[in-house]
Design a protein around this motif. Structure first.
Motif, PDB file in Angstrom:
ATOM      1  N   SER A   1       0.894  -0.839   0.149  1.00 43.19           N
ATOM      2  CA  SER A   1      -0.116   0.284  -0.023  1.00 43.19           C
ATOM      3  C   SER A   1       1.134   0.964  -0.256  1.00 43.19           C
ATOM      4  O   SER A   1       0.503   2.431   0.628  1.00 43.19           O
ATOM      5  N   GLY A   2       1.997   1.049  -0.469  1.00 46.51           N
ATOM      6  CA  GLY A   2       2.963   2.178   0.148  1.00 46.51           C
ATOM      7  C   GLY A   2       2.805   2.458   1.397  1.00 46.51           C
ATOM      8  O   GLY A   2       2.714   2.373   2.429  1.00 46.51           O
ATOM      9  N   ASN A   3       4.226   2.985   2.139  1.00 44.71           N
ATOM     10  CA  ASN A   3       4.252   3.540   3.020  1.00 44.71           C
ATOM     11  C   ASN A   3       5.736   4.733   3.127  1.00 44.71           C
ATOM     12  O   ASN A   3       6.149   5.199   2.126  1.00 44.71           O
ATOM     13  N   GLU A   4       5.403   5.492   4.338  1.00 44.78           N
ATOM     14  CA  GLU A   4       6.372   6.839   4.709  1.00 44.78           C
ATOM     15  C   GLU A   4       6.425   6.962   6.286  1.00 44.78           C
ATOM     16  O   GLU A   4       6.263   6.025   7.123  1.00 44.78           O
ATOM     17  N   ASP A   5       8.282   7.428   6.369  1.00 45.14           N
ATOM     18  CA  ASP A   5       8.706   7.169   7.594  1.00 45.14           C
ATOM     19  C   ASP A   5       9.609   8.763   6.878  1.00 45.14           C
ATOM     20  O   ASP A   5      10.821   8.900   6.849  1.00 45.14           O
ATOM     21  N   GLY A   6       9.047   9.460   7.722  1.00 47.12           N
ATOM     22  CA  GLY A   6       9.190  11.020   7.870  1.00 47.12           C
ATOM     23  C   GLY A   6       9.621  11.824   6.268  1.00 47.12           C
ATOM     24  O   GLY A   6       8.535  11.876   5.967  1.00 47.12           O
ATOM     25  N   ARG A   7      10.908  11.722   5.924  1.00 48.07           N
ATOM     26  CA  ARG A   7      10.630  12.408   4.741  1.00 48.07           C
ATOM     27  C   ARG A   7      10.701  11.787   4.219  1.00 48.07           C
ATOM     28  O   ARG A   7      11.273  12.003   2.425  1.00 48.07           O
ATOM     29  N   PHE A   8      10.789  10.268   4.259  1.00 43.70           N
ATOM     30  CA  PHE A   8      10.995   8.659   3.439  1.00 43.70           C
ATOM     31  C   PHE A   8       9.542   8.116   2.536  1.00 43.70           C
ATOM     32  O   PHE A   8       9.019   7.820   3.624  1.00 43.70           O
ATOM     33  N   THR A   9       9.442   7.961   1.605  1.00 35.61           N
ATOM     34  CA  THR A   9       8.290   7.699   1.360  1.00 35.61           C
ATOM     35  C   THR A   9       8.751   6.140   0.119  1.00 35.61           C
ATOM     36  O   THR A   9       9.317   7.153  -0.819  1.00 35.61           O
ATOM     37  N   ALA A  10       8.581   5.260   0.298  1.00 36.76           N
ATOM     38  CA  ALA A  10       8.354   4.319  -0.717  1.00 36.76           C
ATOM     39  C   ALA A  10       6.490   3.624  -1.457  1.00 36.76           C
ATOM     40  O   ALA A  10       5.768   3.754  -0.766  1.00 36.76           O
ATOM     41  N   GLN A  11       6.691   3.150  -2.588  1.00 38.16           N
ATOM     42  CA  GLN A  11       6.079   2.601  -2.990  1.00 38.16           C
ATOM     43  C   GLN A  11       6.428   1.970  -4.213  1.00 38.16           C
ATOM     44  O   GLN A  11       7.548   1.272  -4.698  1.00 38.16           O
ATOM     45  N   LEU A  12       5.050   0.990  -4.260  1.00 39.33           N
ATOM     46  CA  LEU A  12       5.382  -0.769  -4.909  1.00 39.33           C
ATOM     47  C   LEU A  12       4.233  -0.397  -6.408  1.00 39.33           C
ATOM     48  O   LEU A  12       3.223  -0.053  -5.992  1.00 39.33           O
ATOM     49  N   ASN A  13       4.572  -0.283  -7.796  1.00 33.36           N
ATOM     50  CA  ASN A  13       3.955  -0.723  -8.060  1.00 33.36           C
ATOM     51  C   ASN A  13       4.585  -2.484  -9.339  1.00 33.36           C
ATOM     52  O   ASN A  13       5.254  -1.286 -10.077  1.00 33.36           O
ATOM     53  N   ARG A  14       3.051  -2.474  -8.928  1.00 31.63           N
ATOM     54  CA  ARG A  14       3.447  -4.353  -9.295  1.00 31.63           C
ATOM     55  C   ARG A  14       2.765  -4.602 -10.824  1.00 31.63           C
ATOM     56  O   ARG A  14       3.831  -5.157 -11.116  1.00 31.63           O
ATOM     57  N   ALA A  15       1.920  -3.715 -11.466  1.00 29.77           N
ATOM     58  CA  ALA A  15       1.794  -3.399 -12.523  1.00 29.77           C
ATOM     59  C   ALA A  15       2.977  -3.630 -13.821  1.00 29.77           C
ATOM     60  O   ALA A  15       3.111  -4.771 -14.350  1.00 29.77           O
ATOM     61  N   SER A  16       3.857  -2.497 -12.787  1.00 27.69           N
ATOM     62  CA  SER A  16       4.954  -1.771 -14.171  1.00 27.69           C
ATOM     63  C   SER A  16       6.229  -2.592 -13.273  1.00 27.69           C
ATOM     64  O   SER A  16       6.974  -2.228 -13.762  1.00 27.69           O
ATOM     65  N   GLN A  17       5.933  -3.842 -12.671  1.00 23.85           N
ATOM     66  CA  GLN A  17       6.991  -3.454 -11.880  1.00 23.85           C
ATOM     67  C   GLN A  17       8.436  -3.034 -11.637  1.00 23.85           C
ATOM     68  O   GLN A  17      10.007  -3.458 -12.036  1.00 23.85           O
ATOM     69  N   TYR A  18       7.512  -1.871  -9.913  1.00 28.21           N
ATOM     70  CA  TYR A  18       9.636  -1.139 -10.196  1.00 28.21           C
ATOM     71  C   TYR A  18       8.845  -0.589  -8.351  1.00 28.21           C
ATOM     72  O   TYR A  18       7.456  -1.214  -7.749  1.00 28.21           O
ATOM     73  N   ILE A  19       9.738  -0.504  -7.970  1.00 26.10           N
ATOM     74  CA  ILE A  19       9.591   0.066  -6.728  1.00 26.10           C
ATOM     75  C   ILE A  19       9.721   1.513  -6.674  1.00 26.10           C
ATOM     76  O   ILE A  19      11.164   1.815  -7.451  1.00 26.10           O
ATOM     77  N   SER A  20       9.691   2.173  -5.727  1.00 28.24           N
ATOM     78  CA  SER A  20       9.663   3.760  -5.853  1.00 28.24           C
ATOM     79  C   SER A  20      10.872   4.268  -4.526  1.00 28.24           C
ATOM     80  O   SER A  20      10.289   3.769  -3.374  1.00 28.24           O
ATOM     81  N   LEU A  21      11.634   5.223  -4.386  1.00 25.40           N
ATOM     82  CA  LEU A  21      11.788   5.862  -3.097  1.00 25.40           C
ATOM     83  C   LEU A  21      11.820   7.580  -3.345  1.00 25.40           C
ATOM     84  O   LEU A  21      13.180   8.032  -4.177  1.00 25.40           O
ATOM     85  N   LEU A  22      10.808   7.726  -2.768  1.00 27.39           N
ATOM     86  CA  LEU A  22      11.358   9.167  -2.810  1.00 27.39           C
ATOM     87  C   LEU A  22      11.386  10.903  -1.568  1.00 27.39           C
ATOM     88  O   LEU A  22      11.661   9.540  -0.146  1.00 27.39           O
TER      89      LEU A  22
END
Lengths: 110, 115
Positions: free
Chosen positions: A53-74
């Motif tokens: 579902s995505g998650n956030e920790d302070g200034r950091f946000t992580a996302q998962l996109n299963r359809a396109s098979q990638y994860i991201s870090l903001l």
């Protein structure tokens, strides 16, 4: 195709900037995803796990996109201390084979 | 708390020599891993183990052997060392089977140079 791929960078950003990294994975059955941080010549340290579902920790946000098979870090409001190499880690398939991406270098400058 | 302990921290080998990198964890983790990291590169999985008596190849197993006779220990053996094996070796353990948890706990690394 590599099992886990990252843009090696380097990303050179000023303090206070927002920066995002992506990491693609090839096996659609992968279930576990992590972002690690590595400082020069040290062992990697867990930054955050990546939840469906995505998650956030302070200034950091992580996302998962299963359809396109990638994860991201903001990373928002970058600090000098954020300068490091950021590694994504993915389990390949259904098992416990944990594979690292090559890492993305971040340099935050004043 | 010891966590994951690797020995030796540094070693210089001559071409053709053999050696064993030791890894021990005291957290009762089932899963253990060996990675190597070449300068400026990411970590490559050499071998991993899901429990005592069970090991499996990773991405770059050639030139290495492992064994897992106990839950605590996961030694990595280099046979006939070659300059291409010059690297930093990291051992890691993991407490859970998978899903959204299961952080890797790393040792401090073993720096190996083959001349």
């Amino acid at each position: 195709r590599k099992e886990v791929e990252q843009d090696p960078g380097p990303f050179n950003v000023p303090e206070g900037a927002t920066v995002a990294f992506n990491c693609t994975y090839s096996n659609s059955a992968s279930q576990s995803f992590f972002w690690y941080r590595q400082d020069c010549r040290k062992e990697p340290k867990l930054l955050m796990s990546v939840y469906s579902s995505g998650n956030e920790d302070g200034r950091f946000t992580a996302q998962l996109n299963r359809a396109s098979q990638y994860i991201s870090l903001l990373i928002r409001d970058s600090k000098l201390s954020d300068s490091a190499t950021y590694l994504c880690v993915v389990n390949v398939g259904y098992g416990n084979k944990l594979v690292f991406g090559a890492g993305t270098i971040l340099r935050v400058k004043s | 708390n010891a966590g994951v302990t690797q020995t030796p921290k540094f070693r210089i080998l001559k071409i053709g020599q053999s050696m064993t990198l030791q890894c021990a964890q005291d957290m009762n983790h089932n899963y253990m891993y060996w990675y190597r990291q070449d300068p400026g590169m990411g970590l490559k999985l050499i071998y991993y183990s899901v429990g005592a008596g069970i090991t499996d190849k990773g991405e770059v197993p050639n030139g290495y052997n492992v064994s897992r006779s106990t839950t605590e220990d996961f030694p990595l053996r280099l046979e006939l060392a070659a300059p291409s094996q010059t690297s930093v070796y990291f051992c890691a353990s993991r407490p859970l089977a998978g899903g959204e948890a299961g952080e890797l706990f790393f040792g401090e690394g073993s720096r190996l140079t083959v001349l």
